[in-house]
Design a protein around this motif. Structure first.
Motif, PDB file in Angstrom:
ATOM      1  N   ASP A  46       5.541  -5.008   4.223  1.00  0.00           N
ATOM      2  CA  ASP A  46       6.082  -4.587   2.937  1.00  0.00           C
ATOM      3  C   ASP A  46       5.707  -5.665   1.920  1.00  0.00           C
ATOM      4  O   ASP A  46       6.178  -6.803   2.035  1.00  0.00           O
ATOM      5  N   GLU A  47       4.924  -5.298   0.970  1.00  0.00           N
ATOM      6  CA  GLU A  47       4.468  -6.339   0.038  1.00  0.00           C
ATOM      7  C   GLU A  47       4.048  -5.761  -1.307  1.00  0.00           C
ATOM      8  O   GLU A  47       3.743  -4.580  -1.437  1.00  0.00           O
ATOM      9  N   VAL A  64      13.987  -0.659  -1.327  1.00  0.00           N
ATOM     10  CA  VAL A  64      13.456   0.004  -0.134  1.00  0.00           C
ATOM     11  C   VAL A  64      13.928  -0.718   1.124  1.00  0.00           C
ATOM     12  O   VAL A  64      14.346  -0.097   2.099  1.00  0.00           O
ATOM     13  N   ALA A  65      13.892  -2.052   1.061  1.00  0.00           N
ATOM     14  CA  ALA A  65      14.286  -2.845   2.235  1.00  0.00           C
ATOM     15  C   ALA A  65      15.755  -2.645   2.561  1.00  0.00           C
ATOM     16  O   ALA A  65      16.132  -2.487   3.734  1.00  0.00           O
ATOM     17  N   ARG A  70       3.454   4.774   6.578  1.00  0.00           N
ATOM     18  CA  ARG A  70       3.360   3.734   5.550  1.00  0.00           C
ATOM     19  C   ARG A  70       2.821   4.381   4.278  1.00  0.00           C
ATOM     20  O   ARG A  70       2.090   5.368   4.322  1.00  0.00           O
ATOM     21  N   ARG A 111       1.168   3.426   0.284  1.00  0.00           N
ATOM     22  CA  ARG A 111       0.622   2.400  -0.611  1.00  0.00           C
ATOM     23  C   ARG A 111       0.455   3.055  -1.978  1.00  0.00           C
ATOM     24  O   ARG A 111      -0.222   4.070  -2.125  1.00  0.00           O
ATOM     25  N   ASP A 131       8.794  -5.893  -7.235  1.00  0.00           N
ATOM     26  CA  ASP A 131       9.615  -6.595  -6.242  1.00  0.00           C
ATOM     27  C   ASP A 131      11.009  -5.971  -6.153  1.00  0.00           C
ATOM     28  O   ASP A 131      11.588  -5.864  -5.070  1.00  0.00           O
ATOM     29  N   LEU A 173      10.803  -2.978  -4.052  1.00  0.00           N
ATOM     30  CA  LEU A 173      10.683  -3.346  -2.641  1.00  0.00           C
ATOM     31  C   LEU A 173      12.034  -3.753  -2.064  1.00  0.00           C
ATOM     32  O   LEU A 173      12.366  -3.412  -0.921  1.00  0.00           O
ATOM     33  N   LEU A 192       1.792  -1.628  -4.216  1.00  0.00           N
ATOM     34  CA  LEU A 192       3.040  -1.746  -3.441  1.00  0.00           C
ATOM     35  C   LEU A 192       2.819  -1.058  -2.090  1.00  0.00           C
ATOM     36  O   LEU A 192       2.439   0.109  -2.049  1.00  0.00           O
ATOM     37  N   SER A 193       3.036  -1.786  -1.021  1.00  0.00           N
ATOM     38  CA  SER A 193       2.935  -1.219   0.336  1.00  0.00           C
ATOM     39  C   SER A 193       4.288  -1.308   1.018  1.00  0.00           C
ATOM     40  O   SER A 193       4.923  -2.364   1.023  1.00  0.00           O
ATOM     41  N   CYS A 194       4.738  -0.197   1.576  1.00  0.00           N
ATOM     42  CA  CYS A 194       6.006  -0.206   2.318  1.00  0.00           C
ATOM     43  C   CYS A 194       6.084   1.050   3.172  1.00  0.00           C
ATOM     44  O   CYS A 194       5.162   1.859   3.183  1.00  0.00           O
TER      45      CYS A 194
END
Length: 266
Positions: free
Chosen positions: A139-140, A232-233, A203, A205, A226, A229, A168-170
């Motif tokens: 996740d980044e 999402v986390a 995943r 992106r 961020d 993210l 954004l990847s998650c």
DNA sequence: TAAGAGATTTAGTCGGGTAC
DNA sequence: GTACCCGACTAAATCTCTTA
């Protein structure tokens, strides 16, 4: 027909236990010497049920209830082992059906083939990932400022010489992820010149290219994404520790073998 | 080429260990 | 106490190699 290897092993066994060998049947077996203490005496070899003849041999004396209890335990143990073997074989059969040309392979060869196949798939995935915009495993958020090509159709329209390209990847478990990204970027009033969404294997992106102007800077965009993210986390963490999941996890016993512990560090 | 011997694979059994 | 895992073992089936 017995092999020399096994014959040798039996001989060793004989010497060690002083006559344990010499036949696995009821006539010579350890079980017979100790009464009805092993299933080789009590169990029908094929069905695992109490054979009539063998059952008749069980002495009916004081403590018979205990022996019956022991016999029941042995029977259920044998059945549990049988189920375990069936489970292992079923999974092996599944693996066999997933790979071509494995019909004639024995179990060890099949496992070796599966290992090779997985290694091949992993290296192939890594190779493809280098050339395609597939979501990364982590996740980044990455943000870069790139010079807008002169011949870009957006160059004249926006008048900006640089683009802020954010990625954004998650995990794709969050249904309104794209809306979240839009909401997060909205305060910056970006002039979006392009966007791209790629999903693969659970995943996602999201790439957004914006003109670097006004409030749109690499830092502000990074900060905005961020925050997405983070949401999402925390959503993923809430899902992971739901009561149902923890209950299921609690029902499964964990056993860490030497192989597991060493491979987990990889 | 058939028969026999040895090697390998597989299923079943048993007992001990361990987590819950 | 129970359920499950695992290693050690046997027997049977099957495969492979050798020899007459």
């Amino acid at each position: 027909m017995n092999s020399g290897l096994f014959s040798g092993a039996v001989g060793l066994y004989d010497g060690f236990y002083g006559g344990f060998g010499g036949g696995h049947g009821p006539e010579h077996g350890f079980g017979q010497q100790l009464g009805a203490s092993t299933s080789s005496v009590l169990l029908d070899g094929e069905t695992g049920e109490l054979g009539a003849a063998a059952a008749a041999d069980v002495p009916k004396r004081k403590g018979g209830g205990r022996e019956e209890k022991a016999a029941t335990a042995l029977r259920s143990h044998s059945e549990a082992e049988r189920r375990r073997r069936e489970r292992i074989n079923a999974h092996l059969a599944t693996l066999r059906s997933m790979l071509p040309c494995t019909d004639k392979m024995d179990k060890a060869a099949l496992l070796a083939e599966v290992i090779n196949h997985v290694k091949k798939l992993k290296s192939e995935a890594a190779r493809v990932g280098k050339h395609c915009p597939v979501p990364s495993g982590a996740d980044e958020v990455t943000v870069e400022v790139v010079q807008q090509p002169q011949e870009s159709p957006h160059h004249d329209r926006t008048g900006a010489a640089f683009l802020v390209k954010a990625t954004l990847s998650c995990g794709d478990g969050c249904a309104d992820l794209f809306a979240d990204v839009r909401r997060a970027l909205q305060p910056l009033a970006p002039r979006v010149v392009g966007s791209e969404v790629t999903t693969l294997g659970g995943r996602v992106r999201i790439t957004v290219a914006m003109s670097r102007e006004g409030a749109v800077t690499a830092a502000s965009v990074h900060q905005a994404l961020d925050s997405v993210l983070d949401r999402v986390a925390s959503a993923a963490a809430a899902f992971e520790f739901s009561p149902r999941d923890s209950l299921l996890a609690g029902n499964k016993r964990r056993r860490v073998s030497t192989f597991d512990s060493s491979s987990s560090s990889c």
